[in-house]
Write a protein that holds these residues in place. Structure first.
Motif, PDB file in Angstrom:
ATOM      1  N   GLU A   1       0.835  -1.209   0.000  1.00  0.00           N
ATOM      2  CA  GLU A   1       0.000   0.000   0.000  1.00  0.00           C
ATOM      3  C   GLU A   1       0.871   1.262   0.000  1.00  0.00           C
ATOM      4  O   GLU A   1       0.683   2.184  -0.806  1.00  0.00           O
ATOM      5  N   LEU A   2       1.862   1.278   0.906  1.00  0.00           N
ATOM      6  CA  LEU A   2       2.703   2.478   1.031  1.00  0.00           C
ATOM      7  C   LEU A   2       3.573   2.678  -0.217  1.00  0.00           C
ATOM      8  O   LEU A   2       3.719   3.791  -0.724  1.00  0.00           O
ATOM      9  N   PHE A   3       4.144   1.582  -0.697  1.00  0.00           N
ATOM     10  CA  PHE A   3       5.025   1.690  -1.866  1.00  0.00           C
ATOM     11  C   PHE A   3       4.248   2.222  -3.059  1.00  0.00           C
ATOM     12  O   PHE A   3       4.672   3.161  -3.749  1.00  0.00           O
ATOM     13  N   MET A   4       3.084   1.625  -3.313  1.00  0.00           N
ATOM     14  CA  MET A   4       2.288   2.045  -4.474  1.00  0.00           C
ATOM     15  C   MET A   4       1.807   3.479  -4.319  1.00  0.00           C
ATOM     16  O   MET A   4       1.811   4.257  -5.271  1.00  0.00           O
ATOM     17  N   LYS A   5       1.413   3.822  -3.097  1.00  0.00           N
ATOM     18  CA  LYS A   5       0.940   5.194  -2.852  1.00  0.00           C
ATOM     19  C   LYS A   5       2.071   6.189  -3.166  1.00  0.00           C
ATOM     20  O   LYS A   5       1.871   7.202  -3.845  1.00  0.00           O
ATOM     21  N   THR A   6       3.269   5.873  -2.674  1.00  0.00           N
ATOM     22  CA  THR A   6       4.415   6.774  -2.882  1.00  0.00           C
ATOM     23  C   THR A   6       4.787   6.843  -4.357  1.00  0.00           C
ATOM     24  O   THR A   6       5.002   7.925  -4.912  1.00  0.00           O
ATOM     25  N   LEU A   7       4.844   5.693  -4.980  1.00  0.00           N
ATOM     26  CA  LEU A   7       5.227   5.653  -6.394  1.00  0.00           C
ATOM     27  C   LEU A   7       4.205   6.401  -7.253  1.00  0.00           C
ATOM     28  O   LEU A   7       4.579   7.215  -8.117  1.00  0.00           O
ATOM     29  N   LEU A   8       2.923   6.137  -7.001  1.00  0.00           N
ATOM     30  CA  LEU A   8       1.882   6.803  -7.806  1.00  0.00           C
ATOM     31  C   LEU A   8       1.924   8.306  -7.608  1.00  0.00           C
ATOM     32  O   LEU A   8       1.783   9.083  -8.559  1.00  0.00           O
ATOM     33  N   SER A   9       2.152   8.690  -6.367  1.00  0.00           N
ATOM     34  CA  SER A   9       2.198  10.134  -6.074  1.00  0.00           C
ATOM     35  C   SER A   9       3.388  10.787  -6.802  1.00  0.00           C
ATOM     36  O   SER A   9       3.266  11.866  -7.373  1.00  0.00           O
ATOM     37  N   GLN A  10       4.531  10.117  -6.813  1.00  0.00           N
ATOM     38  CA  GLN A  10       5.698  10.678  -7.497  1.00  0.00           C
ATOM     39  C   GLN A  10       5.493  10.687  -9.011  1.00  0.00           C
ATOM     40  O   GLN A  10       5.829  11.660  -9.683  1.00  0.00           O
TER      41      GLN A  10
ATOM     42  N   SER B   1       2.763  10.930 -10.573  1.00  0.00           N
ATOM     43  CA  SER B   1       1.752  11.926 -10.956  1.00  0.00           C
ATOM     44  C   SER B   1       2.363  13.321 -11.132  1.00  0.00           C
ATOM     45  O   SER B   1       1.746  14.201 -11.706  1.00  0.00           O
ATOM     46  N   ARG B   2       3.604  13.506 -10.639  1.00  0.00           N
ATOM     47  CA  ARG B   2       4.269  14.806 -10.842  1.00  0.00           C
ATOM     48  C   ARG B   2       4.828  14.908 -12.270  1.00  0.00           C
ATOM     49  O   ARG B   2       5.333  15.952 -12.670  1.00  0.00           O
ATOM     50  N   ASN B   3       4.774  13.790 -12.985  1.00  0.00           N
ATOM     51  CA  ASN B   3       5.235  13.753 -14.378  1.00  0.00           C
ATOM     52  C   ASN B   3       6.696  14.161 -14.553  1.00  0.00           C
ATOM     53  O   ASN B   3       7.066  14.775 -15.550  1.00  0.00           O
ATOM     54  N   VAL B   4       7.517  13.824 -13.537  1.00  0.00           N
ATOM     55  CA  VAL B   4       8.959  14.066 -13.664  1.00  0.00           C
ATOM     56  C   VAL B   4       9.570  12.810 -14.286  1.00  0.00           C
ATOM     57  O   VAL B   4       9.355  11.705 -13.793  1.00  0.00           O
TER      58      VAL B   4
ATOM     59  N   GLN C   1      -2.176   0.171 -13.336  1.00  0.00           N
ATOM     60  CA  GLN C   1      -2.463   1.264 -12.392  1.00  0.00           C
ATOM     61  C   GLN C   1      -1.449   2.405 -12.559  1.00  0.00           C
ATOM     62  O   GLN C   1      -1.801   3.581 -12.517  1.00  0.00           O
ATOM     63  N   LEU C   2      -0.196   2.024 -12.761  1.00  0.00           N
ATOM     64  CA  LEU C   2       0.855   3.043 -12.942  1.00  0.00           C
ATOM     65  C   LEU C   2       0.595   3.844 -14.210  1.00  0.00           C
ATOM     66  O   LEU C   2       0.776   5.062 -14.240  1.00  0.00           O
ATOM     67  N   LYS C   3       0.143   3.137 -15.225  1.00  0.00           N
ATOM     68  CA  LYS C   3      -0.101   3.795 -16.519  1.00  0.00           C
ATOM     69  C   LYS C   3      -1.156   4.887 -16.386  1.00  0.00           C
ATOM     70  O   LYS C   3      -1.065   5.942 -17.019  1.00  0.00           O
ATOM     71  N   ASP C   4      -2.139   4.627 -15.548  1.00  0.00           N
ATOM     72  CA  ASP C   4      -3.233   5.597 -15.384  1.00  0.00           C
ATOM     73  C   ASP C   4      -2.835   6.798 -14.526  1.00  0.00           C
ATOM     74  O   ASP C   4      -3.547   7.787 -14.465  1.00  0.00           O
ATOM     75  N   SER C   5      -1.694   6.664 -13.819  1.00  0.00           N
ATOM     76  CA  SER C   5      -1.373   7.701 -12.823  1.00  0.00           C
ATOM     77  C   SER C   5      -0.645   8.903 -13.409  1.00  0.00           C
ATOM     78  O   SER C   5      -0.506   9.926 -12.760  1.00  0.00           O
ATOM     79  N   CYS C   6      -0.139   8.755 -14.622  1.00  0.00           N
ATOM     80  CA  CYS C   6       0.667   9.855 -15.162  1.00  0.00           C
ATOM     81  C   CYS C   6       0.566   9.897 -16.677  1.00  0.00           C
ATOM     82  O   CYS C   6      -0.104   9.066 -17.287  1.00  0.00           O
TER      83      CYS C   6
END
Lengths: 792, 159
Positions: free
Chosen positions: A318-327, A329-332, A358-363
């Protein structure tokens, strides 16, 4: 050796005049006086005049040639010998040896001068600096103490003695001297009342050093109490707080954790503070959760928390995915660098594999493609990585409508993925494009330069390396730019040049650049000399002491190790005449860059710009031993000893070679390496027609006791090599050195699957090239397994 | 994981190479050592998990009245700052500067800090002006060796 007779009054005055001229740098007038004195003496002997003449001859030439230096050496040695009771002669000898950076001889000369005339304060400073440079701390303390007794009112003398005592581990005396000095400063402050005199930083440094001296005596409780007494006078609050927290831990005070939490507040990105706080917490995971929640923008506690959790647990997921998705989403585009550390864990790789949608949808499309490409690349799926990143390749085109920064970031990532897949040519091309998009970006140009050299494209590499220096008007042409690169000590670039030349078998240039690197490290070491004066004068004692302690490991550096490896490999290769190396290199003279350089190069600033003289130097192997010995002092590893073994074998110094093999074994060399070393020694013994029989027999007896796997004595070397040198790279090298190269390329192709990384493959290919065999069978098999590899 | 901490003597070689890799204004090792021994508390580094330096800031105090400016405030100066491109847009430059400024204020009682930034470096300019509160003092013509102008920026430091 007869001793000098005293000067008569006329010559005594002439000598005084010569000294005055020398002080005023009027060297020619000084020399005329000195030569007059020697001329007028019946025996033509006067030690002090010889020593002075040596200094004058040295200074009169901008760059003294070998002949002048020889004369100077002789004059100094003779002068100090015939006037061995003269502190003046020894002082001048000390100055001369210092100029020649022969610090040990200089120290001896200064010590002699000092012992003959302990009150001559002129020698204190130099003697102290030499003692510090040579880490002769008892002498340093002695001289610094003497200097202080003569200059009690000089702050520097106090600071210098305190530093010397600390370096000599005389911690009680450090404490006492700091106390005394503090009182002196107090009195001075009251007397002077000059607002410009601000000694607070200096005082703060002394007080903190005293605290560290108490710590060094393993008295944490007393150190802590002292720390509290000095708090109002300490300027370096961070160092004070760090030491307080450390000491609270040592004396088991519960406040320690709170102190680390305060340090985290001050700098929430310092990993060490978290680690210490975690150690002190009963619930480190809970603590990290709290810290993470309190500062959601700071990634440090979050990553530390992830490291603590079981990577297969739902909480981690949960934490890893939350952190990764959040990062993401910054599109860096470079988000991956933050997560790279997790790639040694198969569970994390699987987690990402399972959540790609899921990652694909995040950014956006491009950051996703870049991240996934890195993901595949770091899980060794290079083909998938290239497919992923090449899917969005059109964004790097001029008409793609994407901003150039994003395009450059994409190309930077693309080149990284290509390099990891072994396609060095395409990686170079990608970085050329990136650098072209942002021509003012030095970092992209640096990366492009490195990619050129990695791909052995030295012509493009040099051009890129010189670009900013020519644009920035630091150099007018390539030759000046090369000098500039070495003068600013750009070791990372110069070592890449050396490696590229090595791969291209351009041995003289490889040697030249590797020697450039070695020279730079010698400068690093030598230039600290001045700081033995500047450090105490500035009063920043803790940093000065750190410098002196760190300097012992100045050569403990990967770049230096690479340079030493190249230097010794080249000289061994040349000595063994594996190839007609110089002839081979001549074919590369057609290289347009080198041709161009030949026209511009100024041999006045560098008499051997292409390393040809160095390559042909008769003392190459001895110089290789020198640099290896320097490396050995800081890195006594099996690889260094094995390299020494190779050089000794090439020198036919069989006993030393065997000793190196023994040391390599003691330091943990693998059985394969030991077998390789034994083969090299055995071969050197067999091919040396001049080795005394007793030495040969002794070594042949010793070898099987070191290389215990297999019988080096009785087996044929080829059979022994194939049986016991089990690592492919060791095996290739052994076969090369033993000149057992028949069918080598085909046999190497059969072992190709044992080469795990692209670097191993490249090293194997280079070994085959140096062996002078037809590489085709090896290359053909390699390309079947590594289709994108481009370095063949 | 990125770690931001005070620069040590053992970091200086890597700082020098990071400077050469990132910026056209370079310094020999001796200068960096001189800088560190003179103002040891003014410099910070950002390292990655492999302990490679990916960013640094070199901060110092101005030496004399001329450098301190007309108002004669004790002034600090940022000699050099850089972050490797792969690590940009993660806030490292801001955090490095924050630590350096705090330390320069504490240790040397710096009342102001100045820096120069290339006119073309808009990302850095915005960070200094909008993110950290620097103000443009002047545009210095041909400040850099290649002829580019520099914004001279200053910020008042308080406790």
């Amino acid at each position: 050796m007869p001793k000098s007779q005293p000067l008569n009054s006329k010559d005594s005055s002439a000598f005084q005049r010569a000294l005055i001229h020398y002080e005023k740098k009027e060297y020619e007038q000084s020399l005329a006086e000195v030569e007059g004195i020697i001329e007028r003496r019946k025996d033509r002997l006067h030690g002090e005049s010889f020593c002075l003449k040596s200094l004058l001859l040295y200074h009169l030439k901008k760059e003294p040639d070998a002949e002048t230096l020889k004369e100077c050496d002789e004059l100094t040695a003779k002068g100090s010998e015939i006037d061995s009771e003269s502190h003046v002669a020894w002082h001048m000898a000390g100055i001369y040896y210092k100029l020649r950076t022969e610090y040990r001889k200089a120290l001896k000369a200064y010590m002699s001068s000092y012992q003959l005339n302990p009150d001559n304060s002129n020698v204190y400073q130099d003697l102290a600096m030499l003692a510090a440079q040579l880490r002769d701390f008892p002498t340093l303390v002695d001289v610094r103490r003497k200097a202080l007794t003569q200059h009690m009112n000089q702050r520097m003398s106090w600071a210098a003695l305190i530093a010397a005592l600390f370096l000599d581990k005389k911690y009680t005396e450090v404490e006492n001297t700091v106390e005394l000095y503090d009182r002196v400063m107090e009195v001075e402050r009251k007397q002077v009342k000059d607002p410009k005199v601000d000694d607070r930083v200096e005082r703060s440094e002394c007080l903190m050093l005293k605290a560290e001296a108490i710590v060094a005596q393993n008295k944490p409780k007393r150190a802590l109490n002292y720390l509290y007494t000095i708090e109002p006078n300490v300027r370096d609050k961070l160092a004070w707080c760090e030491l307080e927290a450390k000491l609270l831990v040592e004396v088991n005070k519960p406040e320690a954790k709170k102190r680390y939490l305060l340090l985290i507040q001050r700098n929430p990105s310092d990993v060490e503070y978290y680690k210490q706080a975690m150690k002190l917490s009963e619930d480190p995971v809970g603590l990290l959760k709290e810290l993470s929640a309190a500062n959601p923008k700071e990634l440090t506690p979050c990553f530390l928390l992830l490291n603590e959790l079981d990577s297969t647990s739902p909480e981690f997921t949960e934490l890893f995915m939350k952190t990764l998705l959040s990062q993401l989403s910054r599109n860096v585009l470079t988000t991956f660098v933050l997560f790279k550390d997790f790639y040694s864990d198969p569970a994390v790789i699987k987690l990402i594999d399972d959540n790609i949608a899921q990652l694909k949808d995040s950014c956006d499309e491009v950051p996703f493609a870049v991240f996934i490409a890195y993901h595949y690349s770091y899980s060794n799926r290079h083909s998938d990585a290239l497919t992923a990143i090449e899917d969005v390749k059109p964004i790097a085109d001029a008409d793609a409508g994407t901003d150039v920064d994003t395009q450059a970031d994409y190309l930077l990532a693309y080149s990284h993925i290509l390099t990891r897949a072994g396609d060095l040519a395409a990686a170079q091309a990608a970085l050329a494009k990136a650098s072209g998009k942002l021509p003012g970006d030095v970092y992209l140009n640096t990366k492009y330069t490195a990619a050129c050299f990695k791909n052995s494209d030295v012509s493009a590499g040099y051009k890129a390396a010189f670009r900013f220096y020519i644009q920035g008007k630091h150099a007018k042409d390539d030759a000046e730019a090369m000098n500039y690169i070495t003068s600013i000590e750009s070791v990372n670039t110069v070592i890449n040049m050396a490696s590229a030349h090595m791969i291209r078998q351009e041995y003289s240039l490889a040697l030249k650049r590797a020697l450039n690197v070695i020279d730079i490290f010698n400068i690093y070491q030598r230039e600290q000399y001045d700081f033995h004066f500047f450090g105490p004068r500035k009063g920043t004692l803790r940093t000065y002491i750190n410098m002196v302690e760190w300097e012992q490991s100045v050569y403990d550096h990967d770049v230096y190790a690479r340079a030493v490896d190249i230097v010794s490999t080249v000289w061994v290769t040349i000595n063994a005449k594996y190839l007609d190396v110089v002839g081979e290199e001549n074919t590369t003279l057609g290289n347009s860059w080198r041709k161009e350089m030949l026209e511009k190069v100024d041999t006045k600033t560098d008499s051997d710009p292409f390393g040809v003289a160095a390559l042909e130097s008769p003392d190459g192997l001895s110089r290789a031993v020198d640099v290896l010995k320097t490396l050995e002092k800081v890195r006594p590893t099996p690889l260094v000893y094995l390299k020494e073994l190779e050089v000794y074998a090439a020198q036919k110094k069989h006993v030393l070679a065997t000793q190196s093999l023994k040391k390599a074994k003691e330091r943990g060399a693998t059985n394969s390496q030991i077998a390789m070393g034994a083969c090299i020694i055995r071969h050197a013994l067999d091919t040396d027609d001049h080795v005394p029989d007793i030495i040969k027999q002794m070594q042949l007896k010793l070898l099987p006791t070191i290389a215990t796997e297999g019988d080096v004595l009785n087996d044929e070397l080829l059979q022994y090599t194939n049986s016991f040198v089990t690592n492919v790279l060791d095996w290739l090298k052994t076969r090369r050195i033993l000149r057992l190269t028949e069918n080598l390329s085909t046999e190497a192709a059969e072992k190709i699957e044992e080469l795990v990384t692209e670097e191993d493959l490249e090293s194997a290919y280079q070994e085959l090239r140096i062996s002078g065999v037809d590489t085709e069978p090896f290359v053909k098999t390699s390309k079947e397994l590594w289709p994108r590899v481009s370095f063949f | 994981m990125i770690d931001i901490r005070p620069a040590q003597v053992a970091d200086l070689q890597s700082i020098q190479q990071a400077n050469i890799a990132n910026l056209p204004e370079n310094y020999v090792f001796k200068f960096i050592l001189y800088h560190n021994i003179s103002w040891p508390q003014g410099s910070f580094v950002a390292t990655n998990s492999d302990n490679q330096i990916v960013g640094y800031v070199l901060g110092k105090m101005e030496d004399d009245e001329a450098e301190n400016g007309k108002d004669n405030r004790l002034s600090a100066h940022i000699t050099s700052i850089a972050v490797n491109r792969e690590y940009r847009r993660q806030g490292l430059a801001r955090r490095l500067l924050q630590q350096s400024l705090k330390s320069l204020r504490e240790n040397y009682r710096a009342e102001a800090v100045s820096l120069h930034v290339r006119e073309s470096n808009q990302a850095a300019f915005k960070l200094y002006r909008d993110g950290l509160g620097f103000e443009v003092k002047e545009l210095t013509k041909s400040y850099y060796a290649d002829g580019e102008d520099a914004y001279s920026m200053v910020k008042t430091l308080t406790d």
